[in-house]
Structure formats: C-alpha cells, structure tokens
Design a protein around this motif. Sequence first.
Motif, PDB file in Angstrom:
ATOM      1  N   GLY A  57     -11.703  14.313 -11.710  1.00 25.05           N
ATOM      2  CA  GLY A  57     -10.356  14.754 -12.338  1.00 25.05           C
ATOM      3  C   GLY A  57      -9.592  13.475 -12.597  1.00 25.05           C
ATOM      4  N   SER A  58      -9.403  12.495 -11.485  1.00 27.43           N
ATOM      5  CA  SER A  58      -8.924  11.552 -11.361  1.00 27.43           C
ATOM      6  C   SER A  58      -9.269  10.203 -12.597  1.00 27.43           C
ATOM      7  N   MET A  59     -10.712  10.199 -12.393  1.00 28.09           N
ATOM      8  CA  MET A  59     -11.378   9.266 -13.636  1.00 28.09           C
ATOM      9  C   MET A  59     -11.140   9.909 -14.887  1.00 28.09           C
ATOM     10  N   ASP A  60     -11.232  11.101 -15.150  1.00 32.76           N
ATOM     11  CA  ASP A  60     -11.127  11.829 -16.500  1.00 32.76           C
ATOM     12  C   ASP A  60      -9.748  11.153 -17.112  1.00 32.76           C
ATOM     13  N   ARG A  61      -8.616  11.673 -16.278  1.00 27.81           N
ATOM     14  CA  ARG A  61      -7.252  11.221 -16.563  1.00 27.81           C
ATOM     15  C   ARG A  61      -6.995   9.653 -16.847  1.00 27.81           C
ATOM     16  N   PHE A  62      -7.609   8.688 -16.280  1.00 29.40           N
ATOM     17  CA  PHE A  62      -7.525   7.522 -16.453  1.00 29.40           C
ATOM     18  C   PHE A  62      -8.101   6.996 -17.574  1.00 29.40           C
ATOM     19  N   LEU A  63      -9.217   7.412 -17.956  1.00 31.73           N
ATOM     20  CA  LEU A  63     -10.100   7.301 -19.094  1.00 31.73           C
ATOM     21  C   LEU A  63      -9.192   7.767 -20.501  1.00 31.73           C
ATOM     22  N   LEU A  64      -8.869   8.961 -20.228  1.00 36.17           N
ATOM     23  CA  LEU A  64      -8.176   9.503 -21.431  1.00 36.17           C
ATOM     24  C   LEU A  64      -7.040   9.015 -21.488  1.00 36.17           C
ATOM     25  N   ARG A 109       0.939 -10.359 -20.254  1.00 35.98           N
ATOM     26  CA  ARG A 109      -0.228 -10.355 -21.515  1.00 35.98           C
ATOM     27  C   ARG A 109      -1.120  -9.306 -21.060  1.00 35.98           C
ATOM     28  N   ILE A 110      -1.231  -8.693 -19.945  1.00 34.21           N
ATOM     29  CA  ILE A 110      -2.319  -7.798 -19.425  1.00 34.21           C
ATOM     30  C   ILE A 110      -1.637  -6.810 -18.519  1.00 34.21           C
ATOM     31  N   GLU A 111      -1.783  -5.436 -18.626  1.00 29.99           N
ATOM     32  CA  GLU A 111      -1.392  -4.360 -18.007  1.00 29.99           C
ATOM     33  C   GLU A 111      -2.223  -4.240 -16.729  1.00 29.99           C
ATOM     34  N   HIS A 112      -1.553  -4.217 -15.585  1.00 27.51           N
ATOM     35  CA  HIS A 112      -2.410  -3.837 -14.286  1.00 27.51           C
ATOM     36  C   HIS A 112      -2.162  -2.299 -13.955  1.00 27.51           C
ATOM     37  N   VAL A 113      -3.242  -1.876 -13.513  1.00 24.39           N
ATOM     38  CA  VAL A 113      -2.998  -0.449 -12.510  1.00 24.39           C
ATOM     39  C   VAL A 113      -4.001  -0.564 -11.680  1.00 24.39           C
ATOM     40  N   TYR A 114      -3.885   0.178 -10.415  1.00 23.57           N
ATOM     41  CA  TYR A 114      -4.962   0.310  -9.601  1.00 23.57           C
ATOM     42  C   TYR A 114      -5.896   1.260  -9.997  1.00 23.57           C
ATOM     43  N   LEU A 115      -7.303   1.047  -9.592  1.00 21.91           N
ATOM     44  CA  LEU A 115      -8.501   1.884  -9.904  1.00 21.91           C
ATOM     45  C   LEU A 115      -8.111   3.281  -9.290  1.00 21.91           C
ATOM     46  N   PRO A 116      -8.144   4.371  -9.877  1.00 19.85           N
ATOM     47  CA  PRO A 116      -8.014   5.632  -9.117  1.00 19.85           C
ATOM     48  C   PRO A 116      -9.234   5.727  -8.206  1.00 19.85           C
ATOM     49  N   TYR A 117      -9.218   6.653  -7.351  1.00 19.94           N
ATOM     50  CA  TYR A 117     -10.326   7.087  -6.514  1.00 19.94           C
ATOM     51  C   TYR A 117     -11.318   7.904  -7.470  1.00 19.94           C
ATOM     52  N   ASP A 118     -12.719   7.942  -7.151  1.00 22.45           N
ATOM     53  CA  ASP A 118     -13.715   8.329  -7.900  1.00 22.45           C
ATOM     54  C   ASP A 118     -13.824   9.610  -7.972  1.00 22.45           C
ATOM     55  N   TYR A 178      -4.174   8.115  -7.996  1.00 21.16           N
ATOM     56  CA  TYR A 178      -4.575   9.424  -8.435  1.00 21.16           C
ATOM     57  C   TYR A 178      -4.588   9.556  -9.776  1.00 21.16           C
ATOM     58  N   ALA A 179      -4.343   8.599 -10.397  1.00 17.30           N
ATOM     59  CA  ALA A 179      -4.197   8.720 -12.015  1.00 17.30           C
ATOM     60  C   ALA A 179      -3.340   9.582 -12.508  1.00 17.30           C
ATOM     61  N   ALA A 180      -2.066   9.584 -12.049  1.00 17.98           N
ATOM     62  CA  ALA A 180      -1.048  10.423 -12.395  1.00 17.98           C
ATOM     63  C   ALA A 180      -0.006   9.672 -13.237  1.00 17.98           C
ATOM     64  N   TYR A 225       0.654  -1.262  -0.026  1.00 18.39           N
ATOM     65  CA  TYR A 225      -0.296   0.080   0.020  1.00 18.39           C
ATOM     66  C   TYR A 225       0.918   1.327   0.018  1.00 18.39           C
ATOM     67  N   PHE A 226       2.038   1.299   0.305  1.00 15.62           N
ATOM     68  CA  PHE A 226       3.190   2.365   0.192  1.00 15.62           C
ATOM     69  C   PHE A 226       3.577   2.677  -0.974  1.00 15.62           C
ATOM     70  N   ARG A 227       3.084   1.752  -2.071  1.00 13.92           N
ATOM     71  CA  ARG A 227       3.633   1.791  -3.539  1.00 13.92           C
ATOM     72  C   ARG A 227       2.797   2.120  -4.370  1.00 13.92           C
ATOM     73  N   ARG A 228       2.935   2.789  -5.463  1.00  9.80           N
ATOM     74  CA  ARG A 228       2.232   2.990  -6.814  1.00  9.80           C
ATOM     75  C   ARG A 228       1.124   3.871  -6.537  1.00  9.80           C
ATOM     76  N   TRP A 229       1.380   4.895  -5.599  1.00 10.74           N
ATOM     77  CA  TRP A 229       0.259   5.847  -5.274  1.00 10.74           C
ATOM     78  C   TRP A 229      -0.126   6.720  -6.541  1.00 10.74           C
ATOM     79  N   ASP A 230       0.848   7.005  -7.405  1.00  9.33           N
ATOM     80  CA  ASP A 230       0.586   7.661  -8.671  1.00  9.33           C
ATOM     81  C   ASP A 230      -0.976   7.048  -9.210  1.00  9.33           C
ATOM     82  N   GLU A 231      -0.968   5.822  -9.347  1.00 10.88           N
ATOM     83  CA  GLU A 231      -1.985   5.143  -9.857  1.00 10.88           C
ATOM     84  C   GLU A 231      -3.091   5.445  -9.262  1.00 10.88           C
TER      85      GLU A 231
END
Length: 470
Positions: free
Chosen positions: A146-153, A134-143, A73-75, A65-71
């Motif tokens: 702005g974060s959701m827009d960045r994720f989708l775009l 074979r598959i890319e994994h990222v954490y779903l950003p908080y809802d 928040y969709a950064a 949980y200390f890692r991959r905080w950028d994901e």
Amino acid sequence: MAWDSTAAGTAAARGLGYAAPMSDHAKRKDWGEAAVRALYSLALYLISPLTLYHLVSRGFRVREYFRRWDERYAAYGAQPGRPCLWLHAVSVGEVNAAAPLVDTLLKRRPDIRWVVTTITPTGSERVRALWGARIEHVYLPYDLPGSMDRFLLHFRPSLALIMETELWPNMLFGCRDLGVPVYIVNARLSARSLRGYRLLRPLIGRALRTVACVAAQSEEDARRYRALGARGEQVRVLGNLKYDVAAPEGLDAFVAQFAAASGGGRPVWIAASTHEGEEAEVVALHRRLRARWPGLLLLWAPRHPERFARVQALAAAAGWQVGTRQRERWPRPDDGVFVIDTLGELMAFYACAQVAFVGGSLQPVGGHNLLEPAAVGTPVVTGPHLHNFAEISRRMEAAGALRIGADAAGVGDALQALLDDPGARRQMTEAGGALIHHNRGALRRTLDLIATDLPAAVEIAPAPATAPGA
C-alpha cells in the motif's frame, strides 16, 4: 518513457480509487509470483509495528527520526505533481556516488523534475547540501504494498534509478506494474549480501527480472546478481561511478586556510567514517603516533552524527585540547584533535592530511569509500574488513595506492611508516591518481544506458522581462 496510464487499473484493483483498463501483464496472472509476494507482504504487515519502535528508538539518538513519519508510510497531503525522474540512494555514501550522475543530468536536462529518496536523515541532509531546492527529497516508504503504491502514484516517476543494492520486492514489482523502467545503477552485491538473500531468493529473483538493466560495478558483482536471479541479458558491467569523483571546488583555498589557522607545518592524519567499535582504537592510535610526533593533529570524522559529541568527549578525556568544525571552524595551533561535526566537507579535510585512515574496516562493517582521499592526493590506510569495497580495495592495493592493516596495530604501523616517509606518500598519491584516471568512464556509460528512457524534453519558458524602473 511516459507515465503508463494503465497503471491506474492496477491501483484500482488495490482499492486506491483510480479507474482504467488493466494492463496485459495484470491479466496474465503469475500465481507463483502472487504467492511469494503475498507471503512477503503478510510478513511485513505483521512486523510493521516494529517500524514505530525503530523510529522511536533511533529518535532518542538522532532527533530527526522523530520527524517526517508521514513520508515513511507514504501519507502525502499535497496533490501529485508532474511526472519526475526518481533516484533512490539509501544514505550518504550512495548519495555521494550518485552526485556526478545527478549533476550532469541537472546541467543537460534542467526541465526534468527530480525526486530523490533516502532512508537515513544523514542521507537527507546530504541531498539538501548538494542540490538544495533543485531536487525534492522524501524518505523512501517501508516496502509495504500500500505504501509503495501511494508513493508511486503520488510522484509518478517516468524512470527509476536505484543505487547499488536496494532490492525491495514491492518497490520493484510496483514499478513493473505501473510501467516504470528501473535501472539498478552502480550495482554491487557482496558475497555476504548474496548469502543474506538466500531465504528470499525466489522472491528477489522474480523482482530482479522486472528491471530494465542491472548496471554492475564489476564482473564479480554481475555474477552475483545473475546468481540471485537476474537474467544474463539484463546485466551489464559499466564500472564504478565512484571513480568519476571530482575534487571539491575551491580546494586549494580551503587547504591554505586550514594550514594558516592550525599553525602550518604540523603533521596531520585523519580518521574518517569511524564507527562506535573503532573509537577507542582511534584514541589509542593517536596516543601512539603523538609519542613519535608530539605536535600531531588528528582530524576525526565519525560516520554518524550522533557520535560527534561522544568522540569529542573521548578525545578530551584522553587529555587533548579538542576543537570542532561547528564551534571553532578551524583547528587551533594547540588542538590535538579536531572533530569534523559537519556533513559534506570530508573530501576537503582529506586534502588537509598527510595520510588517511578510512573506518568501518576495523569492525565487520565492510569499509567505506576509499577513493575520496585518493582523489585529493592523500594516501589511504584501512583495516581488513572491506567486503563492501572488495573490488576497489583489491585494485588500489595492487596499484600501490592502499595499505591494509590486519588489525589496529597493523593500521598504526602503516600510519607511522607513511608519516615517516614523504617519498612513500608521494608514490601512493601518484598511484591513486593514475588508478582513478584509468577507471573513469562509468558516468558516461551510465548516461548512454539510460538515455532512451529519459523523459521527453520539455521547453522551459523564459522568465518574464522586468520593465525598466519597476
């Protein structure tokens, strides 16, 4: 369905630096929707500092949980890739339920780029274990909008498959605004969850009406989704993907190796997916059963990895020799408890036991997957708290494939009776296998449902031939 270029107009309106004509939907402003979305998003922004507290507090127990905080928040530093098929599965159980669907599409459509999101690190580990690179994994950003827009775009999904009960309003509205068809796959909604959505029903109902289809597990789930706000024509009952579960490859060899290492002929039971509040009861159950069968081996698979060390300590404190999958690999003949401290091997270990207790059911957690042990021929015992698996547990009990204890003592009675009665175990095994076989088909129906919205096929160029002697 191709990526909707008008989506960039919506992004531009939110200050994301894209420019394109706005969609017809954006021109027809729904002021009621705008109001409830604004209130919801404002509330999320106000409490967003608590997300950092959550990540830090969980990080002290699970370092991931200390890692991959950028994901979170969709950064994203990298440039967007080509459009993808996106699947969201909150954690391990949902990833496992989605596995038959993903595996089939990977075989049929190797040209599709996949992105799978989860919320938990254990879900991330399971994605890696199942599909690797074979598959890319990222954490779903908080809802947050702005974060959701960045994720989708950034990922530009051409299709979104949301597993079971992940109803995030800004996620669903964002997909609608960008022209991304959304299917809620293997959809379930318990009576408790429906009550929990009570205050957000005006918002959730609007969000639900944006999806292409809610593919419900059962008529009860379908009814609850309609009560939450989905239109009748949006909801279809396709059955439960969990019935399409397949036994692990190499299962017979795994079971033979287990038996050879552990001493063979020993009675074995497994306590799977247990939670913190159930651990003392598992110790008491094992002590009770060992009084009847002194050589009895307990296979113990806690639900959360942060509990692995704790249950080892509890078992050792009870006076038993304890082995672990990571350390010893296989149980030793003198082990009283063997802790399964790995992910992705639970079904194989189910097959090594004469009877299985599935946790999350002696506490009001709601239960866990009851079909996995039945799929490998192991009779199943559970506690009474099964609201997350109400339909499956009802069918299994009616078929004679499940025994439900009213409390820990009742679970112990059921375990003892089954360990004492090979005939009863055989009957439960046959009943479970027949039930699973009869209820298969959700996978085929789901594939048929989403077929028209899968991205157009892209021919994959063959790898260049290597010159002789190169």
